[in-house]
Scaffold this active site. Structure first.
Site, PDB file in Angstrom:
ATOM      1  N   LEU A  39       8.893   2.983  -4.945  1.00  0.00           N
ATOM      2  CA  LEU A  39       7.449   2.833  -5.061  1.00  0.00           C
ATOM      3  C   LEU A  39       7.231   1.369  -5.417  1.00  0.00           C
ATOM      4  CD1 LEU A  39       4.882   4.580  -4.904  1.00  0.00           C
ATOM      5  CD2 LEU A  39       5.130   5.022  -7.340  1.00  0.00           C
ATOM      6  N   ASP A  40       6.439   0.659  -4.623  1.00  0.00           N
ATOM      7  CA  ASP A  40       6.223  -0.767  -4.850  1.00  0.00           C
ATOM      8  C   ASP A  40       5.711  -1.044  -6.252  1.00  0.00           C
ATOM      9  OD1 ASP A  40       6.939  -1.384  -2.220  1.00  0.00           O
ATOM     10  OD2 ASP A  40       4.888  -1.120  -1.507  1.00  0.00           O
ATOM     11  N   ALA A  41       5.959  -2.262  -6.741  1.00  0.00           N
ATOM     12  CA  ALA A  41       5.518  -2.642  -8.086  1.00  0.00           C
ATOM     13  C   ALA A  41       4.003  -2.538  -8.229  1.00  0.00           C
ATOM     14  CB  ALA A  41       5.988  -4.059  -8.413  1.00  0.00           C
ATOM     15  N   SER A  43       2.123  -0.368  -6.821  1.00  0.00           N
ATOM     16  CA  SER A  43       1.697   1.030  -6.646  1.00  0.00           C
ATOM     17  C   SER A  43       2.029   1.801  -7.914  1.00  0.00           C
ATOM     18  CB  SER A  43       2.419   1.659  -5.446  1.00  0.00           C
ATOM     19  OG  SER A  43       2.092   0.957  -4.257  1.00  0.00           O
TER      20      SER A  43
END
Length: 176
Positions: A39-41, A43
């Site tokens: 999960l992207d930073a 997000s």
């Protein structure tokens, strides 16, 4: 063991910090668990961690096509045309996406993001619920942008049968 973590904005899906982003070690002090999927930073929401390599592969590997559900705050109003485009699949630079389920939803009762999203007084925003079966890099953000609805906030609420539920932001719990 399977851990559900409500990942805050600004935290990487890895234990070590990098640049301006914090790592998971600030929140989870369990030896031997590894992230199952990313999960992207920028997000938020559900991140799963496990000590079971086979389960990790089943959750993270795109071949298993495990559904991922997101709440997405976008800039603009989600008209039927944009939702229909996502339901058919969207052409991105790396090819056509699989069809997604997308629908407009009422603003959800979610925690405040730190820092807050940018707000433009002359641009309305709305919330979508999106379900995808792929895991391309920044896929939901790229799909919404491709249909004219840039993502402002992205919260993952479920991965397959595993749901975020009422888990407070920055907290973790063993999955049932």
């Amino acid at each position: 063991m399977l851990i559900r973590f409500n990942k805050p904005y600004g935290v990487l899906s890895q234990f070590t910090p990098e640049g301006r982003w914090r790592g998971l070690k600030d929140h989870i002090d369990l030896p031997g668990v590894y992230v199952a999927g990313r999960l992207d930073a920028d997000s938020e929401g559900l991140l799963l961690l496990t000590d079971d390599g086979q389960l990790q592969a089943q959750i993270a590997d795109p071949r298993f096509k495990m559904e991922k559900t997101y709440l997405v705050q976008v800039e603009g109003v989600a008209h039927e045309n944009a939702l229909a485009q996502m339901a058919q699949g969207v052409m991105l630079k790396d090819g056509m996406t699989r069809p997604a389920r997308a629908r407009a939803v009422a603003p959800p009762a979610v925690w405040d993001r730190v820092p807050p999203i940018r707000v433009r007084l002359n641009k309305p925003t709305c919330w979508l619920e999106m379900v995808i079966r792929e895991g391309r890099n920044r896929q939901v953000r790229r799909m919404t942008a491709a249909v004219g609805l840039p993502t402002l906030r992205l919260i993952r609420t479920a991965i397959g049968p595993y749901i975020l539920g009422e888990l407070p932001v920055g907290s973790w719990a063993e999955a049932p």
